[in-house]
Enzyme design. Structure first.
Site, PDB file in Angstrom:
ATOM      1  N   GLU A  81      14.732 -42.136 -31.083  1.00  0.00           N
ATOM      2  CA  GLU A  81      15.844 -43.090 -31.108  1.00  0.00           C
ATOM      3  C   GLU A  81      16.602 -42.950 -32.423  1.00  0.00           C
ATOM      4  O   GLU A  81      16.036 -42.621 -33.468  1.00  0.00           O
ATOM      5  CB  GLU A  81      15.326 -44.524 -30.899  1.00  0.00           C
ATOM      6  N   HIS A 145       7.769 -47.671 -27.942  1.00  0.00           N
ATOM      7  CA  HIS A 145       8.286 -48.247 -26.715  1.00  0.00           C
ATOM      8  C   HIS A 145       9.122 -47.294 -25.868  1.00  0.00           C
ATOM      9  O   HIS A 145       9.714 -47.723 -24.866  1.00  0.00           O
ATOM     10  CB  HIS A 145       9.141 -49.471 -27.072  1.00  0.00           C
ATOM     11  N   ASP A 164       7.789 -47.307 -34.444  1.00  0.00           N
ATOM     12  CA  ASP A 164       8.164 -48.682 -34.080  1.00  0.00           C
ATOM     13  C   ASP A 164       6.942 -49.601 -33.969  1.00  0.00           C
ATOM     14  O   ASP A 164       7.048 -50.812 -34.204  1.00  0.00           O
ATOM     15  CB  ASP A 164       8.906 -48.699 -32.738  1.00  0.00           C
ATOM     16  N   TYR A 192       9.711 -59.071 -32.742  1.00  0.00           N
ATOM     17  CA  TYR A 192       9.808 -57.642 -32.432  1.00  0.00           C
ATOM     18  C   TYR A 192       8.929 -57.321 -31.228  1.00  0.00           C
ATOM     19  O   TYR A 192       9.348 -56.657 -30.274  1.00  0.00           O
ATOM     20  CB  TYR A 192       9.361 -56.842 -33.652  1.00  0.00           C
ATOM     21  N   HIS A 225       9.808 -49.459 -39.434  1.00  0.00           N
ATOM     22  CA  HIS A 225      10.643 -50.635 -39.726  1.00  0.00           C
ATOM     23  C   HIS A 225       9.785 -51.655 -40.464  1.00  0.00           C
ATOM     24  O   HIS A 225       8.635 -51.904 -40.073  1.00  0.00           O
ATOM     25  CB  HIS A 225      11.123 -51.328 -38.443  1.00  0.00           C
TER      26      HIS A 225
HETATM   27 FE1  FEO Z   1      12.807 -47.330 -30.886  1.00  0.00          FE
HETATM   28 FE2  FEO Z   1      13.145 -48.143 -34.120  1.00  0.00          FE
HETATM   29  O1  FEO Z   1      13.559 -47.230 -32.559  1.00  0.00           O
END
Ligand code: FEO
Length: 397
Positions: A81, A145, A164, A192, A225
């Site tokens: 992503e 995910h 993620d 999240y 993240h």
């Molecule tokens: Fe599924 Fe942080 O991208």
């Protein structure tokens, strides 16, 4: 600027303090976010993930401050992503032949986005890459995910790079969980999970149990993240096991929208009745048109029951309620009870239609709902309060 994580690992990412929306406008990020990339320097050097596209030049410049780019032997992309692969085009202009290690599905997603035939090396669970004194082991994690997702485990430093997984949209200057605002951190961690991972609960449970069965020592969990889990790193793993097991608290969430306040009065009065009959339950009320939708989904995630209300408009229900019902459907919640209510002037279909959508979403609707013609008077409000009391009993687990 890079930040040292261990003698061999340096964080090279971007803390995005100003981000307030993610995935387009879908996901609210009240506490910003970060895109974490990690440089692993052993006898060989590997870069794990990059950052979101708008920060590609800033990222490559920071990387150059740390290392001669030609000394990067391998690039690991745990997930394609754009918030993690976005700086690849800028980086690959500088080091075009550097091999990119990723899953076969990640090759599809990266090629599909950037239309470049870079030097991909596809890996699967159990494949390893020796860097000298340490070894990277790849663990595919499909649907955590995306189908292309994988984790990378680094022996020696005992780090799980989880992309993620275990992440949060949360900006933190010091990078670590122990120095973060705990209230905000955990709120973002559950948000999240609720909004991104809930549909994949069974895969989360399976993958975590698979990783636990590998008995890997874990000193740090480094997601892509938010904070690095350094203090008691597996606490977030334990939380994921709870959250993926059809999680619920003793909470009932009432979601409504209203035109002339009749349905709002109903929402508030139903809440009063529920609280009278079930004083230990946490009861929360949200206007679907005035509350952020991903915050509402987080509250639904916490709840053992949801009660949804809308007046009848054009033989249906209000736009904001349609949106929330669609989000609830997509989450594939299990083991939650539900009910519906609403006011009407003429035809009065909203309650029946909301019930249909709640059932379609997999929630167990406990009764036929409550409708009020026009605006409730005091006598009607007392009946609604009594409905709330009875609903409290029906919504018990
Ligand atoms: Fe599924 Fe942080 O991208």
């Amino acid at each position: 600027m890079g930040k040292r994580i261990t003698d061999r690992v340096t964080w090279i990412g971007k803390v995005d303090w100003e981000l307030r929306k993610f995935h387009g406008d879908e996901f609210s990020t009240h506490h910003g976010s970060s895109y974490n990339s990690y440089l692993v320097r052993d006898k060989k050097t590997a870069l794990i993930d990059t950052v979101w596209l708008p920060y590609d030049k800033e990222f490559v410049a920071s990387l150059k401050d740390e290392i001669d780019l030609n000394q990067i032997d391998y690039i690991i992309i745990n997930h394609g992503e754009v918030d993690h692969s976005g700086a690849l085009p800028e980086l690959m202009r500088e080091i075009p032949n550097t091999p990119i290690y990723c899953t076969a599905n990640a090759v599809k997603s990266i090629k599909g986005q950037y239309h470049e035939d870079w030097n991909f090396v596809t890996v699967k669970t159990g494949d390893t890459l020796n860097l000298g004194d340490t070894t990277l082991t790849f663990i595919e994690a499909p649907m955590l995910h995306w189908p292309d997702t994988m984790f990378t485990y680094m022996s020696g430093d005992n780090i799980l790079f989880s992309n993620d997984g275990f992440g949060q949209h949360f900006a933190a200057e010091t990078l670590y969980n122990d120095s973060a605002d705990q209230c905000a951190l955990w709120e973002e961690a559950i948000k999240y999970y609720a909004n991104i991972l809930t549909p994949f609960n069974p895969m989360v449970t399976r993958k975590i149990n698979e990783i636990l069965s590998m008995s890997l020592p874990i000193d740090l969990i480094c997601p892509s993240h938010g904070v690095i889990w350094k203090d008691n790193p597996t606490q977030i793993v334990e939380k994921y096991l709870q959250w993926s097991d059809n999680y619920q608290e003793n909470q009932i969430t009432i979601i409504y929208d209203t035109m002339w306040n009749a349905t709002r009065r109903m929402a508030e009065t139903i809440a009063e009745g529920i609280s009278e009959a079930d004083p230990k339950a946490t009861v929360k009320i949200f206007s679907a048109s005035k509350t952020d939708k991903t915050d509402i989904i987080t509250e639904v995630f916490r709840s053992r029951a949801v009660v949804v209300g809308s007046p009848t408009v054009n033989s249906g229900y209000l736009y904001s309620i349609a949106g929330i019902l669609e989000l609830i459907r997509g989450m594939k919640f299990k083991n939650k009870k539900a009910a519906a209510f609403g006011s009407y002037g003429w035809s009065g279909e909203s309650v029946k239609l909301i019930i249909e959508q709640l059932e379609h979403a997999g929630l167990k609707v406990v009764d036929v709902g409550y409708r009020v013609n026009w605006h409730p008077d005091q006598n009607e409000l007392e009946k609604i309060r009594e409905y709330g009391r009875q609903l409290a009993a029906s919504l018990q687990a």
